[in-house]
Design an enzyme around this catalytic site. Structure first.
Site, PDB file in Angstrom:
ATOM      1  N   GLN A   1       0.863  -1.351   0.069  1.00  9.80           N
ATOM      2  CA  GLN A   1       0.007   0.090  -0.082  1.00  9.80           C
ATOM      3  C   GLN A   1       0.994   1.283  -0.001  1.00  9.80           C
ATOM      4  O   GLN A   1       0.482   2.193   0.011  1.00  9.80           O
ATOM      5  CB  GLN A   1      -0.834  -0.115   1.208  1.00  9.80           C
TER       6      GLN A   1
ATOM      7  N   PHE B   1      -7.399   1.850  12.000  1.00  6.78           N
ATOM      8  CA  PHE B   1      -6.171   2.495  12.714  1.00  6.78           C
ATOM      9  C   PHE B   1      -6.231   2.754  14.129  1.00  6.78           C
ATOM     10  O   PHE B   1      -5.964   3.921  14.385  1.00  6.78           O
ATOM     11  CB  PHE B   1      -6.007   3.559  11.823  1.00  6.78           C
TER      12      PHE B   1
ATOM     13  N   THR C   1      -3.600  11.841  10.652  1.00  7.80           N
ATOM     14  CA  THR C   1      -3.476  12.592  11.797  1.00  7.80           C
ATOM     15  C   THR C   1      -1.951  13.024  11.578  1.00  7.80           C
ATOM     16  O   THR C   1      -1.531  14.038  12.604  1.00  7.80           O
ATOM     17  CB  THR C   1      -3.857  11.848  13.105  1.00  7.80           C
TER      18      THR C   1
ATOM     19  N   PHE D   1      -5.942  -3.842   3.656  1.00  2.54           N
ATOM     20  CA  PHE D   1      -6.677  -3.500   5.012  1.00  2.54           C
ATOM     21  C   PHE D   1      -5.711  -3.032   5.854  1.00  2.54           C
ATOM     22  O   PHE D   1      -6.112  -2.980   7.187  1.00  2.54           O
ATOM     23  CB  PHE D   1      -7.411  -4.822   5.631  1.00  2.54           C
TER      24      PHE D   1
ATOM     25  N   GLU E   1     -12.552   3.025   5.860  1.00  2.00           N
ATOM     26  CA  GLU E   1     -12.498   2.509   7.262  1.00  2.00           C
ATOM     27  C   GLU E   1     -14.026   2.842   8.210  1.00  2.00           C
ATOM     28  O   GLU E   1     -14.132   1.914   8.744  1.00  2.00           O
ATOM     29  CB  GLU E   1     -11.640   3.271   7.976  1.00  2.00           C
TER      30      GLU E   1
ATOM     31  N   GLU F   1       0.588  -1.680   4.608  1.00  2.00           N
ATOM     32  CA  GLU F   1       1.355  -0.347   4.766  1.00  2.00           C
ATOM     33  C   GLU F   1       2.721  -0.467   5.094  1.00  2.00           C
ATOM     34  O   GLU F   1       3.388   0.239   4.487  1.00  2.00           O
ATOM     35  CB  GLU F   1       0.483   0.492   5.640  1.00  2.00           C
TER      36      GLU F   1
ATOM     37  N   ARG G   1      -7.219  -1.439   9.354  1.00  5.60           N
ATOM     38  CA  ARG G   1      -8.726  -0.611   8.820  1.00  5.60           C
ATOM     39  C   ARG G   1      -9.247  -0.023  10.202  1.00  5.60           C
ATOM     40  O   ARG G   1      -9.556  -0.734  11.096  1.00  5.60           O
ATOM     41  CB  ARG G   1      -9.527  -1.700   8.177  1.00  5.60           C
TER      42      ARG G   1
ATOM     43  N   ALA H   1      -5.870   5.350   5.559  1.00  9.63           N
ATOM     44  CA  ALA H   1      -6.459   6.219   6.126  1.00  9.63           C
ATOM     45  C   ALA H   1      -7.783   6.410   5.259  1.00  9.63           C
ATOM     46  O   ALA H   1      -8.356   7.831   5.441  1.00  9.63           O
ATOM     47  CB  ALA H   1      -5.596   7.635   6.571  1.00  9.63           C
TER      48      ALA H   1
ATOM     49  N   ARG I   1      -5.153   7.746  17.434  1.00  9.81           N
ATOM     50  CA  ARG I   1      -6.595   7.644  16.749  1.00  9.81           C
ATOM     51  C   ARG I   1      -7.506   6.993  17.792  1.00  9.81           C
ATOM     52  O   ARG I   1      -8.853   7.174  17.977  1.00  9.81           O
ATOM     53  CB  ARG I   1      -6.499   6.878  15.403  1.00  9.81           C
TER      54      ARG I   1
END
Lengths: 828, 534
Positions: A228, A375, A485, A259, A767, A263, A373, A554, A341
């Protein structure tokens, strides 16, 4: 004159919105432009098996295959390594250890802590120590087993509560404080406490982690990685090889699911493969077996949450002290932002009033947990929903009533500000105002369409008559903040070419993992040029086409890349229009694209009101523009406006906007066995103005089922040595087709364009609906609470497996026994 | 000696394979030898279905009616846990061949199979990785409906059943179910010219001649010790077993294949017994039902549904459709898994098994077969031939309970089975005999002897059974593992005995969440009646 972003910067966003609405509807759309349910761009390739994933690419005859040997212990120092018999295995070509890494050893994405191969200290079972390159994967795997490694075994920390007690953290604790929660709690008419363990989740993308690398003639590396985040793979491969970034190319056409699991977790494979490829000069493929993937790659963070909440007789929260403690595993990875988060979402949709929210980043000797997903959001949201259910049972009210009273933007006459005005109750504990009030109306609509109150009565009746099968019902909302964020990540680039036959090539920094990003962004381009969707060809994400990209994460893929692609289109269009004005002798404002044509309204005889309309087929016009030496290619760029956050004060506007939704789930629970079954779910979700309703609906349904799996059947289990026991689909159960509800009504909230100027006023969708699955967990608790006439809320950790549910049932029955005994005046 | 070769039809073309290792799986073969990358590996353990392919068998002339004689009949199986040796004489269709090739000259696109076109039109794919497997499961459903001349779309239950072995992590399944419901609205290209050769290939007479001896021997390039056989008769099997007592026998291979794909072990000598006709018979006698060790679960479904409904019901939760198409009860018994699912039921039913070898054959009660964890009475050279299950008498009831985290395709935390012989009217029954079988409670599938004694002569009531269930602690001391803790296993096993009493007294009540059907969504009335009755 050329505008960067073609939007009206009105001071009044609602007005700007209305202006847009007035100009847009009623227009005939060409095939495939935004707002239409176009099929996934690869649908036909998927069903015929022609869609190429990394492992499907043709192999080179001299290609090597990798298997990695990992630590046998959760916490240990390596005393000695003997790889002689590994090397001597027939078919093994090379074996590497940390000493073969030419450049950086640490490949931590944000903070250090993730060595590509361990030198001495092992911090989780399976942590990579050496890699074997062989002619086949089977040989490599067999050779790995022959390694002889001696360890000094150290005491591992495996329990999050112990880590918390020992302040064993990967990153410092962070806090949001508003008002005086201690004072408010002390003064509140009601005050309750609760806690929960929220277990982690395996991504279980159907395509496991894989990459294929090829050394280039420039001393660089071409990398095909199921990732990703191609840019990060590019950077880390360059770093471990100690070469400049421009020598590394990363390409990814599609992933078989991500998902969040691809990442940061794809990079170690690419780095190890690149080190081997660099050393041997041969192409290398590294595909993890499912077991290795489950043991060696990070998962959703388990959380340990606690609340202390004070409320009035109506269940309206007056003060709360909330703790979320993420089990980060052995390294920081992305945990700082993930626990942030969870903190940002520990209010979910509710006004916390005086609040202290504390977020801990606990370290344990397990695999480093990572993006998944939501996060961290889901782990915060479920705490808020736990509080709502517990408050409701405490007061003997229906949980929906309590939820509604606490929603943001719901005013209560008796709750006033210091100035004596009715409190708007619309600011979060971190200082962001909830500007678009969506949920109160959304919930009201869903309450009606799902028949909530009538079914509530029917269920009570059913439960009164049914000896051990009990039904439960719950409506839970979600309000989810959209933006990374980490501010700098909120940027994107795109590249658009128009060729002389009128066909359009599109590329952007976003990656396709099934979410339909490619088709949605292509729809944006189709919209901009008013051409049919099949005019546009999207190509694989490639670091040589669009550089320095953010991860596709995100939920931001369409928001960012859609805008960047649109920017590229606008730049090309500007040049085209200038040319057309000159070429056709018309004013620029009288020239526009429509239905695969360029339309030119020639300067008319205004008195006669007749105008001459020229309609030039798009391809013909492109041809003319080319002859007229107009640039037909452009990059595009976008950065999200308005967002900021100050970590010192814990205040700011971390999110550009919120996406909203709610779901009602009805379950059936067997109170003798603890088994449960989802009977019906109704969902109403806010995607703003949908770019592609079918794709959005697909995201909502898939996210809901995945969220349900997280909270019901999917149980990660480790033994007391830190070894993952649930290391394959035989022991780790994601939802199967039979777990879907019999009745599944999913609708998009209509006529609610995004208040912010996002791409065509749409909203992110990846998400937010994941958290709709919480309604299933809450409904199971509701069914169990029926055993106590809805006056007791037994704890229930997640996932709610049959075993966990039966525990909750017994807990509730014990409560009732005690209560009855007390009522009879017996001593308990 | 026959030629060292395995012959099978791949996407309409007969193939002779001489150089594959004995433990080469179909999936690996397709991806690395045939370079057919449409079939995906999701897990390599038969749990996700991404590798689903269609395996065709020719309906034998003697069992066929006129219209189906010599027709190929297809079922979805998992390519990742099927060995090439099991393909001998069969036809394999992969996703790569499902669509009819369009003509480049006429600029026609490929004509998709209804399963494919419906998946496209109903947005059934997202990441697309599970999609080829899902398409194959749907194609099997579609083709079987067609062969059975059933023009009705498959019902919800059939669809869920067909897809029970296909995991999708993206869609939440709703659009896939919708695609399945609408497949029949599309033109079926498998009857088109060009596709018929793929679905109904002509028999390759060379192949049948070659395999007549039944001994297929393949030598590998890497390992000359690698051998596999696909005997066609029990006599051939007996000879092979006598010559190669260390060879591994597979019928469906759905368990043994995991040793190769998950544990990276080799199986140098493999005997595939899935093509021995005499092991694939079901005989219904007056007293008992005889099930051949090679009968697949799919093949025995109708029989079990008719004679032991709760056993039949269990099969829906037992593994996946793909595994049931290949797996056999014989394999489940011979493997002696401590959980097993069918052995506990067979124990409760009082089943016997026949072990055969070149020396002859012997019968023994299943009770006596299991010795210890994965240890049985089976001797080298012996094979499991037949399972004999006594039929239920009018006053006998079989109760089967499976407890697992997920309803479908999950290994049980606990499996409990009881055969009650009852006297008296419903509501006032007495237990005159009871036999039981438990899985997941000990190292082997085992009866609960203390419980059986305690239940004997008891009145059927929840209170009495709850009381009796306490003795289960004398029968078992279950372990804690990834599936459940010891305490839960014991608790739920005891609760199931209570549940049993309720079900015996209220035979019409809806009591199982898994048997809940769309039509039973409103249970209020049924249970109100039950409550009154109780």
């Amino acid at each position: 004159m050329r505008k960067l972003i073609d939007t009206h910067h009105s001071k009044n966003p609602e007005q700007a919105l209305k202006n847009e609405q007035r100009t847009r509807p009623g227009k005939v759309k060409s095939k495939g432009q935004t707002g239409q349910s176009m099929k996934h761009d690869s649908a036909e390739k998927h069903v015929t098996g022609k869609a190429v994933y990394v492992d499907d690419m043709p192999e080179y005859p001299n290609q090597l295959h990798i298997a990695v040997g990992g630590s046998a212990y959760a916490h240990a120092k390596i005393k000695s390594i003997d790889l002689t018999s590994v090397r001597e295995t027939l078919g093994v070509v090379d074996v590497i250890t940390v000493h073969d890494v030419p450049g950086h050893v640490d490949i931590g994405p944000v903070f250090s802590g993730d060595p590509v191969l361990v030198e001495e200290l092992c911090e989780y079972v399976g942590q990579p120590i050496f890699a074997v390159a062989a002619n086949t994967m089977e040989i490599a795997k067999a050779a790995v087993a022959k390694a002889s490694i001696e360890y000094d075994v150290l005491e591992p920390t495996l329990n999050v509560e112990k880590a918390l007690a020992d302040k064993f953290f990967v990153r410092p604790t962070h806090q949001h404080v508003r008002g005086d929660s201690a004072k408010a709690l002390a003064a509140a008419p009601h005050r309750i406490q609760g806690q929960q363990h929220v277990n982690g989740q395996e991504h279980f993308y159907l395509e496991g982690q894989v990459c294929s690398v090829l050394p280039t003639e420039d001393g660089g590396m071409t990398v095909y990685s199921s990732t990703q985040h191609p840019t990060e793979v590019q950077k880390l491969v360059a770093e471990v090889l100690d070469i400049s970034i421009n020598k590394v190319k990363v390409e990814i056409r599609r992933m078989g699911g991500g998902f969040g699991g691809k990442e940061t977790q794809a990079a170690p494979l690419a780095c190890i493969a690149a080190i081997v490829a660099n050393k041997t000069g041969r192409p290398v493929k590294y595909r993890m077996s499912r077991t290795d993937d489950m043991v060696m790659t990070g998962k959703r963070h388990p959380f340990f949450n606690r609340y202390d909440v004070g409320f009035d007789d109506q269940g309206i929260m007056l003060g709360s002290d909330i703790m979320v403690a993420g089990n980060c595993g052995n390294s920081p990875d992305l945990s700082d932002a993930i626990v942030d988060r969870a903190m940002f979402h520990s209010d979910n949709a509710y006004y916390l009033n005086n609040a202290t929210v504390t977020g801990h980043r606990c370290k344990t000797h397990t695999i480093s947990n990572t993006a998944y997903r939501g996060f961290g959001g889901p782990q915060g949201v479920i705490l808020a929903e736990l509080m709502m259910d517990d408050i409701a049972r405490h007061l003997g009210e229906d949980p929906l009533t309590i939820r509604k009273r606490n929603l943001y933007g719901i005013k209560h006459d008796h709750i006033r500000t210091a100035a004596g005005e009715v409190d708007p109750r619309n600011q979060t504990h971190y200082g962001q105002t909830v500007e678009q009030k969506v949920l109160p109306e959304l919930i009201e609509e869903l309450e009606q369409t799902s028949n909530y109150w009538q079914r509530r009565e029917e269920i009570k009746q059913f439960n009164a008559n049914s000896p051990f099968l009990k039904k439960g019902l719950s409506l839970t909302p979600v309000k989810f903040g959209i933006s990374f964020t980490v501010q700098f990540l909120n940027q994107a680039g795109a590249l658009v070419h128009i060729y002389t036959d009128g066909s359009i090539h599109l590329n952007h920094g976003g990656t396709e993992m099934g979410q339909g990003l490619f088709v949605k962004v292509a729809q944006v381009v189709a919209e901009e040029f008013q051409v049919d969707l099949d005019t546009i060809q999207v190509s694989a994400t490639n670091t040589e086409k669009v550089p320095n990209t953010s991860p596709t994460a995100a939920s931001s893929g369409t928001d960012l890349n859609g805008m960047a692609a649109r920017d590229a289109c606008l730049r090309i269009k500007a040049g085209m229009l200038t040319f057309a004005a000159e070429h056709y002798g018309a004013a620029e404002e009288n020239i526009y694209f429509d239905d695969n044509h360029l339309v030119v309204i020639k300067d008319s005889d205004k008195e006669s009101a007749s105008e001459e309309k020229l309609r030039i087929p798009f391809a013909d016009f492109v041809q003319q523009a080319y002859m007229g030496r107009v640039p037909l290619s452009s990059t595009g760029f976008y950065k999200t406006p308005k967002i900021h956050y100050d970590r010192e004060t814990g205040k700011g506007r971390p999110f550009y906007y919120y996406a909203n939704g709610a779901s009602v789930s009805e379950v059936l629970v067997d109170t003798l066995t603890g088994e449960s079954r989802l009977v019906r779910t109704d969902i109403l979700h806010d995607v703003g103005r949908s770019l592609n309703p079918a794709i959005d609906k697909g995201q909502i349904e898939g996210a809901f089922i995945q969220g349900m799996g997280w909270l019901t059947t999917e149980e990660l289990k480790w033994n007391d040595q830190g070894r993952l026991l649930s290391n394959g689909p035989a022991t780790y159960k994601i939802p199967a087709v039979g777990d879907t509800p019999f009745e599944f009504n999913v609708n998009l909230l209509e006529d609610r364009p995004n208040r912010e100027e996002t791409i065509y006023r749409s909203k992110a969708v990846g998400e937010p609906p994941f958290m709709l699955g919480i309604s299933v967990w809450s409904a199971i608790r509701d069914a169990v609470a029926s055993l106590a006439d809805y006056n007791y809320s037994a704890p229930m950790d997640t996932p709610a497996t049959p075993e966990e549910i039966l525990k909750s049932v017994h807990n509730t029955k014990d409560f009732m026994r005690n209560k009855n005994a007390i009522a009879k005046g017996q001593k308990v | 000696m026959s030629k060292p070769v395995i012959k099978f039809c791949l996407n309409g073309r007969w193939i002779e394979e001489t150089a594959v290792t004995s433990d080469m799986t179909v999936l690996r073969y397709l991806r690395t030898q045939q370079i057919l990358a449409g079939t995906k590996e999701g897990c390599g353990s038969g749990d996700c279905g991404a590798c689903s392919v269609l395996l065709g068998e020719r309906i034998a002339d003697d069992t066929a009616n006129e219209s189906s004689e010599g027709q190929w009949h297809y079922q979805a199986i998992n390519g990742c846990i099927t060995f090439i040796a099991q393909l001998d004489g069969k036809s394999l269709i992969t996703v790569d061949a499902l669509a009819t090739k369009g003509s480049a000259k006429d600029k026609e696109g490929d004509q998709l199979h209804p399963a494919q076109q419906a998946m496209v039109d109903y947005h059934g794919s997202q990441c697309g990785f599970c999609t080829p497997g899902i398409v194959m499961s749907l194609a099997a459903l579609h083709e079987n409906q067609r062969i059975n001349k059933n023009s009705e779309p498959a019902d919800h239950h059939q669809i869920i059943d067909a897809l029970s072995g296909n995991l999708c992590r993206c869609t939440g399944y709703r659009p896939i179910i919708e695609a399945a419901e609408n497949m029949n609205n599309y033109h079926n290209n498998s009857v088109d010219v060009g596709q018929v050769g793929i679905w109904q290939p002509a028999m390759n007479h060379d192949a049948s001649a070659d395999t007549k001896s039944g001994l297929i021997h393949t030598a590998s390039k890497i390992d000359i010790e690698s051998q596999s056989w696909s005997p066609k008769t029990e006599d051939e099997l007996k000879v092979l077993l006598a010559q190669h007592p260390q060879a591994r026998m597979v019928a469906g291979a759905t368990d043994i294949a995991l040793e190769v794909t998950q544990m990276n072990r080799r199986i140098p000598q493999l005997i595939a017994i899935n093509d021995i006709a005499s092991l694939k018979t079901i005989v219904i006698e007056d007293e008992s039902i005889m099930i051949g060790a090679g009968v697949t679960y799919s093949q025995m479904e109708a029989t079990l549904n008719e004679h032991f409904p709760e056993f039949g019901q269990l099969l829906h939760r037992f593994a996946s459709r793909q595994v049931r198409n290949n797996g056999t009860m014989g394999g489940n018994v011979a493997n002696a898994s401590p959980i097993g699912d069918t052995p506990p039921v067979l124990l409760a039913l009082g089943a016997c098994i026949e072990l055969a070898s070149a020396e002859g054959s012997r019968w023994l009660a299943l009770h006596d077969f299991f010795l210890d964890y994965k240890k049985t009475q089976q001797k080298p050279g012996e094979y499991l031939r037949m399972i004999r299950i006594p039929r239920l008498q009018a006053n006998q009831v079989l109760k089967v309970y499976k407890i697992s985290k997920r309803l479908e395709d999950d290994i049980s935390a606990v499996l409990a089975a009881f055969k009650f012989t009852l006297e008296g009217k419903v509501g006032a029954q007495t237990v005159t005999a009871v036999t039981s079988g438990f899985g997941g409670m000990a190292g082997i599938p085992k009866a609960a002897m203390h419980l059986e004694q305690t239940l004997l002569n008891q009145q059927v009531s929840m209170a009495a059974f709850e009381q009796a269930a306490q003795v289960l602690e004398q029968d078992f001391n279950p372990m804690s593992d990834v599936r459940a803790t010891s305490a839960y296993r014991m608790q739920v096993a005891q609760n199931l005995i209570q549940k049993c009493a309720f079900e015996l007294s209220n035979p019409n009540a809806v009591t199982r969440i898994e048997s809940l059907d769309k039509s039973e969504l409103s249970l209020s009335e049924v249970n109100a009646e039950v409550a009154n009755h109780a």
